[in-house]
Design a protein around this motif. Structure first.
Motif, PDB file in Angstrom:
ATOM      1  N   GLN A  77       0.827  -1.211   0.000  1.00 15.79           N
ATOM      2  CA  GLN A  77       0.000   0.000   0.000  1.00 15.79           C
ATOM      3  C   GLN A  77       0.861   1.260   0.000  1.00 15.79           C
ATOM      4  O   GLN A  77       0.554   2.239  -0.677  1.00 15.79           O
ATOM      5  CB  GLN A  77      -0.919   0.002   1.229  1.00 15.79           C
ATOM      6  N   PHE A  78       1.940   1.220   0.757  1.00 15.94           N
ATOM      7  CA  PHE A  78       2.805   2.389   0.804  1.00 15.94           C
ATOM      8  C   PHE A  78       3.489   2.598  -0.548  1.00 15.94           C
ATOM      9  O   PHE A  78       3.701   3.728  -0.994  1.00 15.94           O
ATOM     10  CB  PHE A  78       3.834   2.251   1.932  1.00 15.94           C
ATOM     11  N   LYS A  79       3.783   1.497  -1.225  1.00 19.72           N
ATOM     12  CA  LYS A  79       4.383   1.600  -2.561  1.00 19.72           C
ATOM     13  C   LYS A  79       3.436   2.314  -3.530  1.00 19.72           C
ATOM     14  O   LYS A  79       3.871   3.151  -4.338  1.00 19.72           O
ATOM     15  CB  LYS A  79       4.721   0.205  -3.102  1.00 19.72           C
ATOM     16  N   ASP A  80       2.140   2.009  -3.448  1.00 16.30           N
ATOM     17  CA  ASP A  80       1.170   2.700  -4.316  1.00 16.30           C
ATOM     18  C   ASP A  80       1.268   4.210  -4.115  1.00 16.30           C
ATOM     19  O   ASP A  80       1.204   4.990  -5.065  1.00 16.30           O
ATOM     20  CB  ASP A  80      -0.270   2.269  -3.978  1.00 16.30           C
ATOM     21  N   PHE A  81       1.388   4.601  -2.865  1.00 22.18           N
ATOM     22  CA  PHE A  81       1.494   6.023  -2.520  1.00 22.18           C
ATOM     23  C   PHE A  81       2.763   6.633  -3.105  1.00 22.18           C
ATOM     24  O   PHE A  81       2.729   7.688  -3.766  1.00 22.18           O
ATOM     25  CB  PHE A  81       1.469   6.134  -0.988  1.00 22.18           C
ATOM     26  N   VAL A  82       3.867   5.957  -2.913  1.00 22.40           N
ATOM     27  CA  VAL A  82       5.143   6.481  -3.401  1.00 22.40           C
ATOM     28  C   VAL A  82       5.161   6.513  -4.938  1.00 22.40           C
ATOM     29  O   VAL A  82       5.611   7.488  -5.546  1.00 22.40           O
ATOM     30  CB  VAL A  82       6.323   5.654  -2.845  1.00 22.40           C
ATOM     31  N   ASP A  83       4.624   5.469  -5.558  1.00 20.18           N
ATOM     32  CA  ASP A  83       4.568   5.435  -7.022  1.00 20.18           C
ATOM     33  C   ASP A  83       3.747   6.602  -7.563  1.00 20.18           C
ATOM     34  O   ASP A  83       4.080   7.203  -8.580  1.00 20.18           O
ATOM     35  CB  ASP A  83       3.956   4.122  -7.515  1.00 20.18           C
ATOM     36  N   ALA A  84       2.659   6.908  -6.864  1.00 20.23           N
ATOM     37  CA  ALA A  84       1.759   7.958  -7.360  1.00 20.23           C
ATOM     38  C   ALA A  84       2.268   9.367  -7.073  1.00 20.23           C
ATOM     39  O   ALA A  84       1.934  10.306  -7.787  1.00 20.23           O
ATOM     40  CB  ALA A  84       0.368   7.775  -6.741  1.00 20.23           C
ATOM     41  N   THR A  85       3.065   9.532  -6.046  1.00 17.82           N
ATOM     42  CA  THR A  85       3.417  10.902  -5.604  1.00 17.82           C
ATOM     43  C   THR A  85       4.912  11.190  -5.612  1.00 17.82           C
ATOM     44  O   THR A  85       5.316  12.328  -5.397  1.00 17.82           O
ATOM     45  CB  THR A  85       2.939  11.113  -4.147  1.00 17.82           C
ATOM     46  N   ASP A  86       5.739  10.166  -5.813  1.00 19.61           N
ATOM     47  CA  ASP A  86       7.194  10.310  -5.682  1.00 19.61           C
ATOM     48  C   ASP A  86       7.596  10.809  -4.300  1.00 19.61           C
ATOM     49  O   ASP A  86       8.617  11.492  -4.133  1.00 19.61           O
ATOM     50  CB  ASP A  86       7.762  11.269  -6.736  1.00 19.61           C
ATOM     51  N   TYR A  87       6.786  10.492  -3.334  1.00 21.88           N
ATOM     52  CA  TYR A  87       7.067  10.933  -1.964  1.00 21.88           C
ATOM     53  C   TYR A  87       8.410  10.393  -1.476  1.00 21.88           C
ATOM     54  O   TYR A  87       8.765   9.235  -1.718  1.00 21.88           O
ATOM     55  CB  TYR A  87       5.954  10.442  -1.030  1.00 21.88           C
ATOM     56  N   ILE A  88       9.145  11.252  -0.809  1.00 21.34           N
ATOM     57  CA  ILE A  88      10.424  10.840  -0.217  1.00 21.34           C
ATOM     58  C   ILE A  88      10.274  10.829   1.298  1.00 21.34           C
ATOM     59  O   ILE A  88       9.933  11.841   1.907  1.00 21.34           O
ATOM     60  CB  ILE A  88      11.547  11.815  -0.639  1.00 21.34           C
ATOM     61  N   THR A  89      10.499   9.674   1.897  1.00 17.89           N
ATOM     62  CA  THR A  89      10.329   9.575   3.346  1.00 17.89           C
ATOM     63  C   THR A  89      11.461  10.280   4.083  1.00 17.89           C
ATOM     64  O   THR A  89      12.532  10.533   3.504  1.00 17.89           O
ATOM     65  CB  THR A  89      10.304   8.101   3.810  1.00 17.89           C
ATOM     66  N   GLU A  90      11.233  10.544   5.345  1.00 19.08           N
ATOM     67  CA  GLU A  90      12.268  11.231   6.123  1.00 19.08           C
ATOM     68  C   GLU A  90      13.514  10.376   6.285  1.00 19.08           C
ATOM     69  O   GLU A  90      14.628  10.881   6.295  1.00 19.08           O
ATOM     70  CB  GLU A  90      11.703  11.655   7.477  1.00 19.08           C
ATOM     71  N   ALA A  91      13.339   9.068   6.400  1.00 21.84           N
ATOM     72  CA  ALA A  91      14.517   8.201   6.519  1.00 21.84           C
ATOM     73  C   ALA A  91      15.397   8.346   5.286  1.00 21.84           C
ATOM     74  O   ALA A  91      16.628   8.355   5.375  1.00 21.84           O
ATOM     75  CB  ALA A  91      14.091   6.746   6.700  1.00 21.84           C
ATOM     76  N   GLU A  92      14.764   8.504   4.122  1.00 20.97           N
ATOM     77  CA  GLU A  92      15.548   8.711   2.895  1.00 20.97           C
ATOM     78  C   GLU A  92      16.263  10.053   2.929  1.00 20.97           C
ATOM     79  O   GLU A  92      17.431  10.167   2.535  1.00 20.97           O
ATOM     80  CB  GLU A  92      14.638   8.648   1.666  1.00 20.97           C
ATOM     81  N   SER A  93      15.569  11.080   3.361  1.00 20.92           N
ATOM     82  CA  SER A  93      16.193  12.407   3.431  1.00 20.92           C
ATOM     83  C   SER A  93      17.378  12.418   4.385  1.00 20.92           C
ATOM     84  O   SER A  93      18.416  13.006   4.105  1.00 20.92           O
ATOM     85  CB  SER A  93      15.192  13.450   3.924  1.00 20.92           C
ATOM     86  N   PHE A  94      17.196  11.766   5.514  1.00 27.68           N
ATOM     87  CA  PHE A  94      18.281  11.719   6.501  1.00 27.68           C
ATOM     88  C   PHE A  94      19.395  10.777   6.074  1.00 27.68           C
ATOM     89  O   PHE A  94      20.523  10.880   6.528  1.00 27.68           O
ATOM     90  CB  PHE A  94      17.747  11.264   7.853  1.00 27.68           C
ATOM     91  N   GLY A  95      19.050   9.810   5.242  1.00 27.06           N
ATOM     92  CA  GLY A  95      20.061   8.857   4.781  1.00 27.06           C
ATOM     93  C   GLY A  95      20.281   7.694   5.728  1.00 27.06           C
ATOM     94  O   GLY A  95      21.241   6.937   5.589  1.00 27.06           O
ATOM     95  N   ASN A  96      19.399   7.552   6.718  1.00 28.61           N
ATOM     96  CA  ASN A  96      19.535   6.416   7.634  1.00 28.61           C
ATOM     97  C   ASN A  96      18.257   6.235   8.436  1.00 28.61           C
ATOM     98  O   ASN A  96      17.393   7.099   8.447  1.00 28.61           O
ATOM     99  CB  ASN A  96      20.715   6.636   8.593  1.00 28.61           C
ATOM    100  N   SER A  97      18.183   5.080   9.094  1.00 30.53           N
ATOM    101  CA  SER A  97      17.086   4.854  10.035  1.00 30.53           C
ATOM    102  C   SER A  97      17.585   3.865  11.080  1.00 30.53           C
ATOM    103  O   SER A  97      18.656   3.276  10.928  1.00 30.53           O
ATOM    104  CB  SER A  97      15.857   4.304   9.307  1.00 30.53           C
ATOM    105  N   PHE A  98      16.805   3.694  12.139  1.00 29.13           N
ATOM    106  CA  PHE A  98      17.207   2.782  13.206  1.00 29.13           C
ATOM    107  C   PHE A  98      16.733   1.361  12.917  1.00 29.13           C
ATOM    108  O   PHE A  98      15.555   1.125  12.696  1.00 29.13           O
ATOM    109  CB  PHE A  98      16.663   3.251  14.554  1.00 29.13           C
ATOM    110  N   VAL A  99      17.702   0.444  12.900  1.00 29.20           N
ATOM    111  CA  VAL A  99      17.410  -0.956  12.599  1.00 29.20           C
ATOM    112  C   VAL A  99      17.795  -1.812  13.807  1.00 29.20           C
ATOM    113  O   VAL A  99      18.845  -1.602  14.419  1.00 29.20           O
ATOM    114  CB  VAL A  99      18.196  -1.438  11.348  1.00 29.20           C
ATOM    115  N   PHE A 100      16.955  -2.764  14.138  1.00 26.29           N
ATOM    116  CA  PHE A 100      17.243  -3.693  15.227  1.00 26.29           C
ATOM    117  C   PHE A 100      18.351  -4.628  14.774  1.00 26.29           C
ATOM    118  O   PHE A 100      18.256  -5.234  13.704  1.00 26.29           O
ATOM    119  CB  PHE A 100      15.980  -4.476  15.589  1.00 26.29           C
ATOM    120  N   PHE A 101      19.414  -4.763  15.587  1.00 26.45           N
ATOM    121  CA  PHE A 101      20.622  -5.454  15.123  1.00 26.45           C
ATOM    122  C   PHE A 101      20.374  -6.883  14.654  1.00 26.45           C
ATOM    123  O   PHE A 101      20.994  -7.350  13.710  1.00 26.45           O
ATOM    124  CB  PHE A 101      21.710  -5.416  16.209  1.00 26.45           C
TER     125      PHE A 101
END
Ligand SMILES: *[C@@H]1O[C@H](CO)[C@@H](O)[C@H](O)[C@H]1NC(C)=O
Ligand SMILES: *[C@@H]1O[C@H](CO)[C@@H](O)[C@H](O)[C@H]1NC(C)=O
Ligand SMILES: [Ca+2]
Ligand SMILES: [Ca+2]
Length: 381
Positions: A143-167
């Protein structure tokens, strides 16, 4: 013991954070909370998530404005602009698929028997709500892909260049490029290039996870998605009312017992010793597909467990006991409330997969165990 060490580390971090204006209440790696969990013999390392807050103290350890990495804050402004630019383009009838009507009613929000008093789980208080529509499931990657495909939305994790991942979710190769873990919750790594579509950074993908909940989405990202669908995030009161599914004063969406007959699991949390031994006894090591497990009486799945869910409300921990109608939380704040706990929660350190449990994060933070679902008003269409 591991948790206790983490707790001390966290206190030190808090002292540093206090200088930059982090909320006072978090400075109390709370005696209260430690007490609440004494019976479990551990210092409540609220597993997580961005709530990585060890000792369960609040959840700012993984927030973007934490001392960790000042330089990453620069792209935040850009991102807000992006979300403002999102146009509502989805056909309303179409977007009402997958929603159920939650009937208007009164319920008691919170509890008089809080597990984590410092979280503001109490007191129990009367709330009256109009009816609304709610997504029966967490928003999926597809569902989120549909949104990104339609709007080219860039998430904040992409803007920041990182996100928190559980090891535990990363391969050795992925771990190699990671060089920052969170002092307060060392099982969280700030992982370069991790975002919703590559949830563990390099060489990760969604090949077998399109039907799993989208993760690494900030509050701002969640708001933008719901808006595009002609929806909005639920208030905390709406979320909690829906979670309870018409049951008064119960812990879970299905009742008071964690598992059903024969130990049948009712949702996706952690079995085994956190954070090193994840037995996956409930069938899922990490996220599970959004349509797994039984729905509650309102037809909602995985309100508790799987991923934490963003709500619209600002965080505070003091609640009045008078009757509130359609409450929207505090007018101002910094963090937003998230509800339901995640696949990383276990009773020993993050007993937050209960309807009244709550935690918080900054609006631009994102992690492996944080997602959302949307609601819509009944009178609009
Ligand atoms: C982490 O590693 C990357 C890539 O090797 C490097 O560019 C970056 O400066 C490192 N960051 C820190 C804080 O060491
Ligand atoms: C993990 O926990 C399970 C069940 O408690 C136990 O049987 C198993 O030996 C543990 N594994 C490790 C590697 O400690
Ligand atoms: Ca699990
Ligand atoms: Ca959930």
């Amino acid at each position: 013991m591991f948790s206790r060490e983490v707790c001390s580390l966290f206190l030190v971090t808090l002292l540093l954070l206090t200088v930059t204006g982090t909320k006072e209440e978090e400075g109390s790696c709370s005696a209260d909370r430690a007490k609440a969990e004494e019976s479990d013999g551990s210092c409540s390392a609220d597993g997580a998530g961005k709530d990585g807050k060890s000792c369960g103290c609040g959840s700012n350890a993984l927030n973007r404005d934490a001392k960790l990495d000042k330089k990453t804050t620069k792209s935040a402004a850009k991102n807000e602009d992006d979300s403002d630019a999102v146009v509502e383009s989805e056909e309303p009838e179409d977007s009402r698929k997958g929603m159920v009507e939650i009937p208007a009613g009164k319920f008691r929000m919170g509890t008089d028997e809080p597990q984590f008093p410092a979280d503001g789980e109490g007191p129990s208080r009367p709330v009256e709500l109009d009816g609304f529509l709610m997504d029966t499931m967490e928003v999926s990657n597809a569902q989120f892909k549909d949104f990104v495909d339609a709007t080219d939305y860039i998430t904040e994790a992409e803007s920041f260049g990182n996100s928190f991942v559980f090891f535990g979710m990363m391969t050795e190769a992925q771990m190699e490029v990671v060089n920052e873990s969170v002092a307060a919750a060392p099982w969280w790594y700030k992982t370069p290039n991790a975002y919703w579509r590559e949830p563990e950074g390099i060489d990760s993908n969604l090949d077998d996870r399109w039907d799993h909940p989208v993760t690494h989405v900030s509050w701002n990202d969640a708001v933008a998605y719901c808006k595009w669908r002609g929806k909005r995030l639920p208030t905390e009161a709406e979320w909690e009312y829906a979670c309870r599914g018409g049951l008064e004063n119960h812990l879970f969406p299905w009742g008071n017992k964690l598992t059903g007959k024969g130990g049948v699991h009712k949702t996706n949390i952690w079995q085994g010793e956190f954070p090193t031994n994840n037995t996956g006894e409930d069938g899922w090591m990490w996220t599970a597909p959004v349509d797994m497990f039984e729905a509650n009486k309102y037809g909602l799945k995985q309100m508790t467990g799987n991923v934490w869910e963003w709500t619209a409300d600002y965080w505070n921990t003091h609640h009045k006991q008078d009757l509130k109608k359609n409450p929207k939380g505090p007018k101002k704040g910094t963090d937003k409330v998230k509800k339901g706990g995640s696949f990383l929660c276990h009773k020993s350190y993050c007993y937050r997969y209960r309807c009244e449990a709550r935690s918080q994060n900054g609006v631009d933070s994102a992690a492996s165990n944080l997602g959302f679902r949307c609601v819509a008003d009944l009178n609009k269409n």
